[in-house]
Design a protein around this motif. Sequence first.
Motif, PDB file in Angstrom:
ATOM      1  N   PHE A   4       0.886  -1.157   0.000  1.00 31.01           N
ATOM      2  CA  PHE A   4       0.000   0.000   0.000  1.00 31.01           C
ATOM      3  C   PHE A   4       0.928   1.212   0.000  1.00 31.01           C
ATOM      4  O   PHE A   4       1.487   1.577   1.032  1.00 31.01           O
ATOM      5  CB  PHE A   4      -0.900  -0.047   1.237  1.00 31.01           C
ATOM      6  N   THR A   5       1.129   1.772  -1.183  1.00 36.82           N
ATOM      7  CA  THR A   5       2.134   2.822  -1.343  1.00 36.82           C
ATOM      8  C   THR A   5       1.756   4.103  -0.608  1.00 36.82           C
ATOM      9  O   THR A   5       0.581   4.349  -0.319  1.00 36.82           O
ATOM     10  CB  THR A   5       2.355   3.165  -2.830  1.00 36.82           C
ATOM     11  N   ALA A   6       2.757   4.916  -0.347  1.00 35.73           N
ATOM     12  CA  ALA A   6       2.540   6.205   0.313  1.00 35.73           C
ATOM     13  C   ALA A   6       1.589   7.066  -0.516  1.00 35.73           C
ATOM     14  O   ALA A   6       0.709   7.740   0.033  1.00 35.73           O
ATOM     15  CB  ALA A   6       3.863   6.919   0.545  1.00 35.73           C
ATOM     16  N   ASN A   7       1.744   7.039  -1.835  1.00 38.33           N
ATOM     17  CA  ASN A   7       0.845   7.802  -2.712  1.00 38.33           C
ATOM     18  C   ASN A   7      -0.591   7.305  -2.610  1.00 38.33           C
ATOM     19  O   ASN A   7      -1.532   8.096  -2.566  1.00 38.33           O
ATOM     20  CB  ASN A   7       1.321   7.745  -4.165  1.00 38.33           C
ATOM     21  N   ASP A   8      -0.754   5.988  -2.599  1.00 36.50           N
ATOM     22  CA  ASP A   8      -2.097   5.421  -2.456  1.00 36.50           C
ATOM     23  C   ASP A   8      -2.695   5.766  -1.098  1.00 36.50           C
ATOM     24  O   ASP A   8      -3.888   6.066  -0.989  1.00 36.50           O
ATOM     25  CB  ASP A   8      -2.083   3.907  -2.653  1.00 36.50           C
ATOM     26  N   GLN A   9      -1.871   5.737  -0.058  1.00 32.38           N
ATOM     27  CA  GLN A   9      -2.343   6.091   1.284  1.00 32.38           C
ATOM     28  C   GLN A   9      -2.857   7.525   1.305  1.00 32.38           C
ATOM     29  O   GLN A   9      -3.918   7.811   1.865  1.00 32.38           O
ATOM     30  CB  GLN A   9      -1.222   5.935   2.302  1.00 32.38           C
ATOM     31  N   LYS A  10      -2.112   8.406   0.669  1.00 34.11           N
ATOM     32  CA  LYS A  10      -2.502   9.815   0.623  1.00 34.11           C
ATOM     33  C   LYS A  10      -3.832   9.962  -0.122  1.00 34.11           C
ATOM     34  O   LYS A  10      -4.735  10.674   0.333  1.00 34.11           O
ATOM     35  CB  LYS A  10      -1.410  10.632  -0.062  1.00 34.11           C
ATOM     36  N   PHE A  11      -3.953   9.292  -1.266  1.00 40.27           N
ATOM     37  CA  PHE A  11      -5.179   9.336  -2.054  1.00 40.27           C
ATOM     38  C   PHE A  11      -6.371   8.837  -1.239  1.00 40.27           C
ATOM     39  O   PHE A  11      -7.423   9.478  -1.203  1.00 40.27           O
ATOM     40  CB  PHE A  11      -5.008   8.499  -3.326  1.00 40.27           C
ATOM     41  N   TYR A  12      -6.213   7.691  -0.582  1.00 38.64           N
ATOM     42  CA  TYR A  12      -7.291   7.117   0.218  1.00 38.64           C
ATOM     43  C   TYR A  12      -7.700   8.086   1.323  1.00 38.64           C
ATOM     44  O   TYR A  12      -8.881   8.273   1.593  1.00 38.64           O
ATOM     45  CB  TYR A  12      -6.870   5.777   0.824  1.00 38.64           C
ATOM     46  N   GLU A  13      -6.705   8.682   1.985  1.00 39.09           N
ATOM     47  CA  GLU A  13      -6.989   9.618   3.069  1.00 39.09           C
ATOM     48  C   GLU A  13      -7.745  10.837   2.557  1.00 39.09           C
ATOM     49  O   GLU A  13      -8.730  11.273   3.160  1.00 39.09           O
ATOM     50  CB  GLU A  13      -5.689  10.055   3.736  1.00 39.09           C
ATOM     51  N   GLU A  14      -7.319  11.373   1.415  1.00 39.69           N
ATOM     52  CA  GLU A  14      -7.978  12.554   0.840  1.00 39.69           C
ATOM     53  C   GLU A  14      -9.428  12.264   0.470  1.00 39.69           C
ATOM     54  O   GLU A  14     -10.293  13.127   0.592  1.00 39.69           O
ATOM     55  CB  GLU A  14      -7.215  13.035  -0.399  1.00 39.69           C
TER      56      GLU A  14
END
Length: 53
Positions: A18-28
């Motif tokens: 679960f990439t950092a970019n994906d984590q950011k997207f999910y959070e947003e």
Amino acid sequence: MDGDIKIKCLDCGKEFVFTANDQKFYEEKGFIPPKRCKSCRNARTLRKNKINY
């Protein structure tokens, strides 16, 4: 979100990243983190769509 994290898939048991970019997207978007790998998510979606027909 310090970086990529590994998650164990609920269905097949394989680890996926679960990439950092994906984590950011999910959070947003307000999404919860995935519990299944991409392959198992796709298979689950196909099963759900077959039931709806």
